[in-house]
Design a protein around this motif. Structure first.
Motif, PDB file in Angstrom:
ATOM      1  N   LYS A   1      -8.029  -1.621   4.818  1.00 14.82           N
ATOM      2  CA  LYS A   1      -7.880  -1.831   3.361  1.00 14.82           C
ATOM      3  C   LYS A   1      -6.806  -2.866   3.032  1.00 14.82           C
ATOM      4  O   LYS A   1      -6.190  -2.827   1.963  1.00 14.82           O
ATOM      5  CB  LYS A   1      -7.595  -0.515   2.639  1.00 14.82           C
ATOM      6  CG  LYS A   1      -8.691   0.534   2.800  1.00 14.82           C
ATOM      7  CD  LYS A   1      -8.432   1.720   1.917  1.00 14.82           C
ATOM      8  CE  LYS A   1      -9.318   2.902   2.238  1.00 14.82           C
ATOM      9  NZ  LYS A   1     -10.723   2.643   2.385  1.00 14.82           N
TER      10      LYS A   1
ATOM     11  N   TYR B   1     -10.998  -8.413   6.373  1.00 13.12           N
ATOM     12  CA  TYR B   1     -10.719  -7.170   5.655  1.00 13.12           C
ATOM     13  C   TYR B   1     -11.584  -6.073   6.245  1.00 13.12           C
ATOM     14  O   TYR B   1     -12.799  -6.219   6.348  1.00 13.12           O
ATOM     15  CB  TYR B   1     -11.044  -7.353   4.167  1.00 13.12           C
ATOM     16  CG  TYR B   1     -10.861  -6.111   3.333  1.00 13.12           C
ATOM     17  CD1 TYR B   1      -9.639  -5.836   2.719  1.00 13.12           C
ATOM     18  CD2 TYR B   1     -11.900  -5.201   3.168  1.00 13.12           C
ATOM     19  CE1 TYR B   1      -9.476  -4.692   1.951  1.00 13.12           C
ATOM     20  CE2 TYR B   1     -11.738  -4.050   2.405  1.00 13.12           C
ATOM     21  CZ  TYR B   1     -10.527  -3.802   1.797  1.00 13.12           C
ATOM     22  OH  TYR B   1     -10.357  -2.673   1.047  1.00 13.12           O
TER      23      TYR B   1
ATOM     24  N   GLN C   1       0.839  -1.194   0.000  1.00 12.49           N
ATOM     25  CA  GLN C   1       0.000   0.000   0.000  1.00 12.49           C
ATOM     26  C   GLN C   1       0.877   1.248   0.000  1.00 12.49           C
ATOM     27  O   GLN C   1       1.985   1.228   0.523  1.00 12.49           O
ATOM     28  CB  GLN C   1      -0.869   0.060   1.267  1.00 12.49           C
ATOM     29  CG  GLN C   1      -1.816  -1.093   1.441  1.00 12.49           C
ATOM     30  CD  GLN C   1      -2.718  -0.915   2.665  1.00 12.49           C
ATOM     31  OE1 GLN C   1      -2.549   0.018   3.435  1.00 12.49           O
ATOM     32  NE2 GLN C   1      -3.651  -1.830   2.845  1.00 12.49           N
TER      33      GLN C   1
ATOM     34  N   GLU D   1     -12.621  -2.128   5.812  1.00 11.59           N
ATOM     35  CA  GLU D   1     -12.574  -0.962   4.933  1.00 11.59           C
ATOM     36  C   GLU D   1     -12.117   0.277   5.707  1.00 11.59           C
ATOM     37  O   GLU D   1     -11.423   1.134   5.157  1.00 11.59           O
ATOM     38  CB  GLU D   1     -13.971  -0.732   4.326  1.00 11.59           C
ATOM     39  CG  GLU D   1     -14.057   0.365   3.300  1.00 11.59           C
ATOM     40  CD  GLU D   1     -13.239   0.108   2.042  1.00 11.59           C
ATOM     41  OE1 GLU D   1     -13.057  -1.059   1.685  1.00 11.59           O
ATOM     42  OE2 GLU D   1     -12.781   1.085   1.423  1.00 11.59           O
TER      43      GLU D   1
END
Lengths: 140, 120
Positions: free
Chosen positions: B34, B75, A49, B77
């Motif tokens: 994320k 996961y 990321q 967000e």
């Protein structure tokens, strides 16, 4: 008359089929399919990321990256990683970031500063036991 | 009817002796939003994971790995505190449920060590 009946039957069928074929799949499952990034069976799990990008007064762009990776069959297995940096115009715009992940740490941060503001292309190479390797490519 | 009741009552009792461990593939510092966080479920006699349900964490989802039957992913967000319940199948056709510990998924976490830097 029969045409009217046919039309009404068609509309009725359309009405019921509209409800019958609503997507009732759980929200969770739909998201799950879209967030899983591996199309083929992976040997490694990895995620890269961009934490942030910073542009200085000279319009140089600094990318701060965050990488986590592991060997699928054994998270404690040592694996080697290499991050290669490119732009559309040039390869090797930053020195490669290399190292080894193990059972104590498989999370690192890296940086690449570009002389101009542009897209950064990254190739992540991972190497596990018995020479098994995989590569993933990213664009930020 | 009595027989059905007996079986329904008895099956969970059979599962009491079952133990399972969940191994995170990433170190805790990598638990950020994320990011797909993989976990391997280890349990004797396990055939595969059936379901992954989120108990806590409205910004999070859980999913079975489509390629590996003993791996599930969480996961989030957005940053959240997440806890999940995993149902898995044993080789004697029974299913068993275990819960993960509650853990924090943050927007950003610094790793234990940094590597590599720049170039121009």
């Amino acid at each position: 008359m029969s045409l009217l009946k046919l039309c009404s039957q068609f509309l009725l069928a359309l009405f019921f089929s509209f409800f019958a074929f609503q997507n009732c799949a759980p929200f969770e499952a739909m998201q799950g399919e879209s967030i899983y990034p591996f199309t083929n069976k992976p040997n490694f799990y990895s995620d890269l990321q961009v934490v942030r990008t910073e542009v200085d007064d000279l319009k140089r762009e600094n990318f701060v990256l965050d990488l986590a990776a592991s060997w699928v069959l054994d998270p404690a297995q040592e694996i080697n990683y290499t991050i290669l940096y490119s732009t559309l115009a040039q390869r090797g715009v930053c020195n490669p970031t290399q190292g080894t992940f193990n059972n104590i740490n498989n999370h690192i941060r890296a940086q690449c500063k570009l002389p101009v503001v542009t897209d950064l292309y990254i190739r992540l190479e991972l190497e596990g036991p018995n020479g098994v390797s995989e590569a993933r490519e990213f664009r930020f | 009817m009595t027989k059905v009741f007996f079986i329904a009552l008895f099956l969970p009792l059979l599962s009491w002796g079952q133990s399972a461990t969940m191994v995170s593939h990433y170190t805790n510092s990598a638990f950020v939003s994320k990011r797909l966080l993989p976990f391997t479920l280890r349990s004797e006699g396990k055939v595969g994971i059936l379901t992954v349900n989120i108990i806590d964490g409205e910004n999070c989802v859980g999913l079975r790995d489509p390629h590996y039957g003993d791996v599930f992913h969480l996961y989030c967000e957005e940053p959240d505190t997440v806890r999940a319940e995993i149902q898995f199948l044993l080789n004697d056709s029974q299913s068993f449920k275990v819960q993960t510990q509650s853990f924090q998924v943050l927007a950003e976490q610094s790793p234990v060590s940094s590597a590599g830097v720049e170039g121009e």
